[in-house]
Design an enzyme around this catalytic site. Structure first.
Site, PDB file in Angstrom:
ATOM      1  N   ASP A 106       0.856  -1.200   0.000  1.00 19.04           N
ATOM      2  CA  ASP A 106       0.000   0.000   0.000  1.00 19.04           C
ATOM      3  C   ASP A 106       0.882   1.237   0.000  1.00 19.04           C
ATOM      4  O   ASP A 106       2.117   1.130  -0.087  1.00 19.04           O
ATOM      5  CB  ASP A 106      -0.958  -0.020   1.212  1.00 19.04           C
ATOM      6  N   HIS A 164      -2.866   3.093  -4.713  1.00 21.66           N
ATOM      7  CA  HIS A 164      -2.276   2.681  -3.436  1.00 21.66           C
ATOM      8  C   HIS A 164      -0.868   2.129  -3.666  1.00 21.66           C
ATOM      9  O   HIS A 164      -0.495   1.091  -3.105  1.00 21.66           O
ATOM     10  CB  HIS A 164      -3.167   1.643  -2.739  1.00 21.66           C
ATOM     11  N   GLU A 204      -9.839   2.736  -5.137  1.00 22.67           N
ATOM     12  CA  GLU A 204      -9.388   4.095  -4.849  1.00 22.67           C
ATOM     13  C   GLU A 204      -8.182   4.519  -5.706  1.00 22.67           C
ATOM     14  O   GLU A 204      -7.149   4.934  -5.171  1.00 22.67           O
ATOM     15  CB  GLU A 204      -9.059   4.221  -3.355  1.00 22.67           C
TER      16      GLU A 204
HETATM   17  C1  ACM Z   1     -10.975  -0.140   0.797  1.00 21.25           C
HETATM   18  O1  ACM Z   1     -11.463  -0.026   1.934  1.00 21.25           O
HETATM   19  N1  ACM Z   1     -10.351   0.886   0.229  1.00 21.25           N
HETATM   20  C2  ACM Z   1     -11.102  -1.375   0.044  1.00 21.25           C
END
Ligand code: ACM
Length: 636
Positions: free
Chosen positions: A193, A264, A343
């Site tokens: 991440d 991410h 995201e």
């Molecule tokens: C997430 O909570 N961004 C999968």
């Protein structure tokens, strides 16, 4: 809080239903069926343990170790029965007719027969361990029953984010032990991440040399108010990861690795800036978080959120990702590889001449379709290696990759849409309690969390199969998962606090038929014993608040406060004067009557202390007897 649990103050609860015993015999998750028979099996030193199953040696050892612990003696083990000898028999005979992961337990006065194979036998032994009562004298008396059990869902998952904070291998194994005990069969390991890359990749050593360390972390809830300026670092070597995979497999748990793309990705980009859509841009630090680190170069993030800097869809990036995936696939034998997909802001792709030219060349109408192109290219590669991808529900945007499984986290909508498109789905909606980084009560004593409200009762109330789906579409719902993101969870102890008791509620909604759900039996009969077990094992569980106490004000003059201790062997202490109760406050022993004069209030404040001394948060109930008599009179 669930209605069934909320307010019993002022109402005396009959305990007669419990005097007849727990119909689930203390087992979590509740089995499909339990039928009582007559008589009991008396387990004592003479009982023989016979293993005639194909793969049950470990299960037999597990059961015997448990009996040593519980009874203080080990059972003699044998391959064959002996005449007139009481025995516990583990067998695979007939197990082929059982559903996947299913088992049966037949207890008669002369024998306990546990039938199953592989995971089924293991789960049968676990259920047997959970139903065996305490020793009285030199004997343990087990009621004669027939248990028939198998899971509702084949995928029963728990996700742990080890990027926002690193957790040691020893903790991961301890965690896996508990997942196995509650028949949760999938450990989703969130390994990469923005705030850290945590898996050794031999071909790209900088991923861990640079990407696994960040020099600081914001203080407090985002945007915070400063920076701890202490390094957060750590990664798992490939040998460690393989060891965890093996450890989990021995407990019938599959480890699914997650490698986040295309968003991410800051930690990977910090290590290899050429993977970025704009390699020469500095990592963006918002004015909201001026304390979030240096402003020059590509950095492992020290703050939370979503960042514009994402992988660029060049051949170089795909080669990098394919090489990474080759190593990941060699470590993890799981059918699924999780590729993230959540995201991923499209800002940089919109700005990038390269991305715009690529979209034109490939006939992609917007950046969502570019993301879909990205994911489909990765899917093709992963499928070519004989594996399948799972992605967060954003992978629906721009078109689903043909064979992808969707993990529905932004509510149920993504899961519903995917099932309607005949794609497999794992339900993990944050809004339904499945985000176990959320807080567990409204008490001001709760530690800093990311927000949200997810008491275990909320998880328990959730049914992973959305009602809007047709019978045909429902079969695409393969399972359910709880997610633990760790922005605000720095230590194993806090992770345990977030996980328990919520994972026990998850276990029941993932395994037991909906008809067998019974929150009252779960909370009042079974959970207290399981929590005492976890407490004894030095697991830093969240001690529940007293059963029957409302955190909403109650009105009236005469109250009977009837509470139940939520953990076996625990104690409730209370005050009525607004002070914070400790062991020096009143000990709750039986329903208390409180009379509040007209126009006055009392504040009932409670705390639960577990046998180990762990404490619950405090819970306040305002007992309010309205306006003073003369004001009430004047109002008329
Ligand atoms: C997430 O909570 N961004 C999968």
């Amino acid at each position: 809080m669930n209605k069934a649990l909320s307010i019993f103050i002022g109402v005396l609860i009959s305990t007669s239903a419990f005097a007849q015993g727990d119909p689930n015999l203390g087992i979590i998750p509740a089995p499909v069926s339990i039928t009582r028979a007559s008589g009991n099996f008396i387990l004592d030193k003479t009982t023989l343990l016979i293993n005639q199953s194909v793969d049950g040696a470990k299960s037999a050892d597990l059961l015997n170790a448990f009996i040593v612990n519980k009874a203080g003696f080990a059972l003699r083990e044998s391959k064959l029965p002996q005449p007139n000898q009481k025995s516990i028999l583990l067998t695979s005979a007939g197990a082929d007719k059982l559903p996947a992961e299913g088992y049966t337990i037949k207890v008669s006065p002369t024998q306990i027969v546990i039938t199953g194979k592989g995971a089924g036998l293991f789960y049968g032994v676990e259920s047997a361990m959970q139903m065996i009562p305490e020793k009285i004298g030199e004997k343990i008396t087990i009621p004669a029953v027939m248990i028939n059990d198998y899971p509702r869902f084949g995928y029963r998952g728990a996700m742990l984010d080890v990027c926002r904070h690193y957790f040691p291998v020893s903790f991961i194994k301890k965690y896996i032990d508990q997942l196995a005990y509650y028949k949760i069969n999938t450990f989703h390991w969130h390994l990469t991440d923005d705030q850290g890359w945590r898996l050794e990749i031999k071909k790209y050593p900088k991923l861990t040399q640079i990407g696994s360390t960040r020099p600081g972390t914001i203080i407090g809830n985002y945007p915070g108010n400063g920076n701890y300026l202490t390094e957060v670092k750590g990664f798992y070597t490939q040998d460690e990861a393989k060891d965890i995979v093996k450890y989990a497999a021995e407990r019938y748990i599959t480890v699914i690795p997650e490698i986040e793309l295309p968003g991410h990705a800051s930690a990977a980009i910090a290590a290899y800036p050429e993977l970025s859509t704009f390699p020469n841009r500095d990592t963006f630090i918002s004015d909201k978080t001026p304390w979030a680190g240096a402003r020059k170069g590509k950095l492992v993030q020290q703050t939370w959120g979503v960042f514009d800097d994402i992988f660029t869809p060049t051949d170089n990036t795909f080669t990098f990702l394919e090489n990474v995936l080759d190593e990941v696939i060699a470590i993890f034998p799981s059918k699924y590889i999780h590729i993230g997909g959540d995201e991923a802001p499209k800002t940089y792709w919109k700005e990038s001449p390269f991305c715009q030219a690529l979209m034109k060349e490939k006939g992609l109408k917007d950046e969502h379709e570019l993301q879909s192109y990205f994911i489909q290219r990765i899917e093709k590669y992963v499928n070519g290696k004989g594996r399948s991808i799972i992605g967060w529900d954003e992978i629906l945007e721009g078109g689903l990759a043909p064979n992808a499984t969707v993990m529905s986290w932004r509510g149920e909508a993504g899961g519903i849409a995917a099932a309607q498109q005949n794609h497999d789905v794992i339900m993990t909606p944050g809004s339904m309690g499945l985000y176990i980084d959320h807080k567990q009560s409204n008490s001001p004593d709760e530690p800093v969390t990311i927000g949200g409200f997810a008491p275990y009762q909320k998880i328990y109330a959730y049914d992973p199969i959305p009602k809007v789906l047709t019978a045909d579409q429902r079969k695409y719902i393969k399972g359910v998962q709880a997610n633990m993101w760790t922005e605000y969870i720095k230590t194993p102890e806090k992770a345990e606090n977030h996980a328990f008791p919520r994972l026990l509620a998850l276990s029941e909604i993932a395994w037991s038929p909906v008809e067998r759900k019974d929150l009252k039996n779960f909370s009042e009969e079974r959970l207290p014993k399981h929590l005492a077990r976890l407490d004894k094992m030095n697991i830093n569980l969240w001690v529940p608040t007293p059963i029957g106490q409302s955190d909403k004000p109650l009105t009236g003059g005469d109250f009977t406060i009837d509470l139940k201790v939520p953990i076996t062997g625990g104690k409730i202490y209370y005050s009525l004067d607004g002070s914070r109760p400790s062991e020096n406050a009143f000990l709750y022993t039986s329903p208390i009557k409180v009379t509040v004069p007209q126009g006055e209030k009392r504040v009932l404040t409670t705390i639960v202390v577990a046998p180990s001394g762990k404490r619950s948060v405090t819970t306040k109930t305002i007992l309010d007897n309205g306006a003073p008599a003369e004001k009430a009179e004047a109002k008329k």
